[in-house]
Design an enzyme around this catalytic site. Structure first.
Site, PDB file in Angstrom:
ATOM      1  CE  LYS A 141      45.597  10.644  58.094  1.00 53.61           C
ATOM      2  NZ  LYS A 141      46.101  10.088  56.846  1.00 53.61           N
ATOM      3  CD  GLU A 194      38.034  24.004  53.147  1.00 60.45           C
ATOM      4  OE1 GLU A 194      38.888  23.645  54.006  1.00 60.45           O
ATOM      5  OE2 GLU A 194      38.279  24.062  51.932  1.00 60.45           O
ATOM      6  N   GLY A 199      42.919   9.807  53.957  1.00 59.18           N
ATOM      7  CA  GLY A 199      41.604  10.433  54.101  1.00 59.18           C
ATOM      8  C   GLY A 199      40.570   9.865  53.138  1.00 59.18           C
ATOM      9  NE  ARG A 200      43.763   9.807  47.628  1.00 55.70           N
ATOM     10  CZ  ARG A 200      44.764  10.505  48.162  1.00 55.70           C
ATOM     11  NH1 ARG A 200      44.509  11.478  49.023  1.00 55.70           N
ATOM     12  NH2 ARG A 200      46.019  10.233  47.845  1.00 55.70           N
ATOM     13  CD  GLU A 207      42.959  14.480  47.956  1.00 52.45           C
ATOM     14  OE1 GLU A 207      42.689  13.601  48.786  1.00 52.45           O
ATOM     15  OE2 GLU A 207      42.670  15.679  48.122  1.00 52.45           O
ATOM     16  CG  HIS A 248      17.012  13.250  29.185  1.00 51.50           C
ATOM     17  ND1 HIS A 248      16.188  13.049  28.103  1.00 51.50           N
ATOM     18  CD2 HIS A 248      16.951  12.120  29.933  1.00 51.50           C
ATOM     19  CE1 HIS A 248      15.617  11.849  28.220  1.00 51.50           C
ATOM     20  NE2 HIS A 248      16.073  11.270  29.323  1.00 51.50           N
ATOM     21  CE  LYS A 306      44.502  21.409  52.295  1.00 50.05           C
ATOM     22  NZ  LYS A 306      44.867  20.269  53.141  1.00 50.05           N
TER      23      LYS A 306
END
Ligand code: F6P
Length: 545
Positions: free
Chosen positions: A203, A209, A264-265, A350, A381, A508
């Site tokens: 965005k 990254e 974004g999410r 977030e 398990h 960041k």
């Protein structure tokens, strides 16, 4: 002593606290024993999903009070504001219009812009699928690699993975998020640059990254890509920052815009969903949108007492703010939903991992619990031991389907395990039963007492069960929207902004400073001794190596 959760002065909060004190020791099994119709009254359906919330420590009075609290907080008005494009993201002065992206009524804001992008996505998917879109050397595209992180990765990655049996078969989709080069390397290992298309999804188009991975991908392509025209055959972008994407070298014609008014999410419904559309085709992508729209309509119009996102949100508030549960587990009994908990972590934490209210004052109550989970039955398990006998009360959402993907003996076993876990959590096993079982097994009396202590299970542990008829694009869309709206409901209770994420910024900025020191560009003697010491260790190690 109960936490006093009192976001406003209204009397309903005091009544809720009093009510909590009255029923805090109630046991789930007693609630069922007292009301044979409990399941009937405490399950409901919306947008094709079924929610059984009968195994929560709530009574009809609890729900009445929680619904009154929602009304006191003007929840219906807040939902209307959200969906009509009001500036709900107050610190960034933006709406949060993910619902507009999947609107089928024709009445949502920005419908022309949204339609235009859907048409462009459709044309693009068609070109790639039909082989009209070719790589620089003339080869058709066989593999698409989405480079993005957070909301530009988790949603499309999860949906694409969940719908693998709906893939068109025209190409394969891969996802790279991590700045650790291992993910990119592993992904590219089996791919050919000639037939690979990258989607750079960001965005902001400033995310470290994503840009780092995209630059490395460019280098990987260098044998095939000689100039800008070649590059344009292998790189497209999705972004709200056209200039940055163009500066990276992406042809403006191949930049799919997104907008400030999509978080974004919450963005998988926008062109961020391009890898989904490439994997399953535009028709199925629209089915996904349709499922979410159905849930939006349910959320907007269903009576509060039969409203799935509202009920899930209220029960979550009850556990977080009254019963003081600090975590919430989401356990899908569906292999294809294995990435759903990862997606939910960003969506919920977030959004609601905040401690300042909309009125800029600090909260004096807890907000989002830690959300976690993993695919089942694997967790049985692993961490279920803690769910059954540990010291925490962990409310669980079990998600299951009535029909499996394949008609065979696995699915009834899967569902049986889900229902058994839910039941075991609730009923537990008494000391007496544990002891009797041991006696029946022939254990000497003197040994049974000690062992029965370890084998007893407290029970009375809560869960919701969410049932999908079958995992389809439509039901998946509805499920995602269910949790998006649950998140919003809870933000209204906590009076926080679910649509900003200032807390991610400091790390960041610090990583940039520290990177400069790791590569020897600068030094900062004012840093804390631990960080400085570790940086020095790294430099020493590198210089020795
Ligand atoms: O660092 C958090 C975050 O800003 C998320 O909110 C977002 O989804 C992610 O990074 C990726 O951001 P972008 O799409 O701008 O690259």
């Amino acid at each position: 002593m109960a936490t006093i959760f009192q976001p406003t002065d209204a009397d309903v909060w005091k009544r809720l606290s009093d009510h909590y004190r009255d029923i805090q020791d109630v046991r789930l099994q007693d609630l069922f024993a007292d009301d044979p119709d409990r399941f009937e009254t405490m399950h409901c359906e919306g947008a094709g999903l079924i929610l059984d919330y009968s195994r929560s420590h709530v009574t009809a009075d609890t729900l009445d009070l929680l619904v009154q609290a929602a009304e006191e907080l003007q929840l219906p008005e807040r939902v209307a504001q959200l969906m009509s494009g009001a500036e709900v993201n107050t610190t960034e002065h933006r709406p949060a219009l993910h619902t507009a992206l999947r609107d089928f009524s024709g009445g949502a804001p920005y419908k022309d812009e949204i339609w235009e992008i859907l048409v462009r996505m459709d044309a693009f998917v068609h070109k790639v699928h039909s082989g009209v879109w070719r790589g620089a050397t003339g080869k058709p595209i066989t593999d698409v690699v989405n480079i993005g992180i957070g909301g530009s990765d988790l949603g499309p990655r999860m949906v694409t993975d969940a719908l693998y049996d709906h893939w068109s078969g025209k190409l394969r989709c891969h996802f790279v998020a991590n700045i650790d080069r291992a993910e990119l390397e592993r992904t590219l290992a089996d791919l050919s640059p000639e037939s690979t298309l990258f989607i750079v999804a960001s965005k902001s188009f400033t995310t470290l990254e994503t840009l780092r991975n995209a630059e490395t991908a460019k280098v990987w392509m260098s044998g095939v890509v000689r100039d800008e025209t070649d590059l344009a055959r292998h790189f497209v972008a999705v972004t709200a920052n056209m200039d940055r994407a163009a500066a990276f070298g992406i042809d403006k014609e191949h930049i799919f815009p997104m907008w400030d008014w999509v978080g974004g999410r919450y963005s998988l419904w926008s062109a961020i969903g391009l890898p989904i559309a490439l994997a399953v085709g535009m028709e199925q992508f629209n089915e996904l949108r349709r499922g979410a729209y159905d849930m939006d309509e349910h959320f907007r119009t269903a009576p509060l007492k039969n409203n799935l996102p509202l009920l899930l949100g209220l029960i979550g508030i009850w556990y977080t703010n009254y019963r003081q549960a600090s975590t919430h587990a989401v356990l899908p009994y569906a292999e294809r939903l294995r990435l759903f908990p990862d997606f939910l972590q960003q969506l919920t934490m977030e959004s609601n991992g905040k401690s300042v209210r909309l009125d800029n004052t600090a909260v004096d109550y807890v907000t989002s619990p830690v959300v976690w989970g993993s695919v089942e039955s694997n967790g049985q398990h692993s961490f279920h031991q803690l769910l059954h006998q540990g010291t925490h009360e962990v409310p669980v959402d079990f998600i299951a389907t009535l029909q499996g993907g394949m008609e065979d003996e696995h699915h009834p076993w899967l569902l049986a395990n889900c229902l058994a876990q839910a039941r075991a959590l609730m009923t537990g096993k008494s000391y007496e039963t544990a002891k009797q079982e041991l006696l029946d097994d022939g254990l000497p009396e003197e040994e049974t007492e000690a062992l029965a202590m370890h084998r007893q299970m407290p029970g009375n542990r809560p869960c919701n069960i969410i049932l999908l008829e079958k995992l389809t694009p439509q039901s998946l869309g509805a499920l995602i929207a269910l949790y998006e709206h649950r998140t919003f409901v809870q933000s209204v209770f906590w009076q926080i902004n679910a649509f900003d994420q200032w807390g991610v910024e400091l790390g960041k900025a610090m990583s940039k400073q520290i990177y400069g020191q790791l590569i020897g560009e600068n030094t900062d003697k004012t840093m804390d001794a631990s960080t400085r010491g570790l940086i020095e260790l790294y430099i020493k190690h590198r210089n020795q190596g």
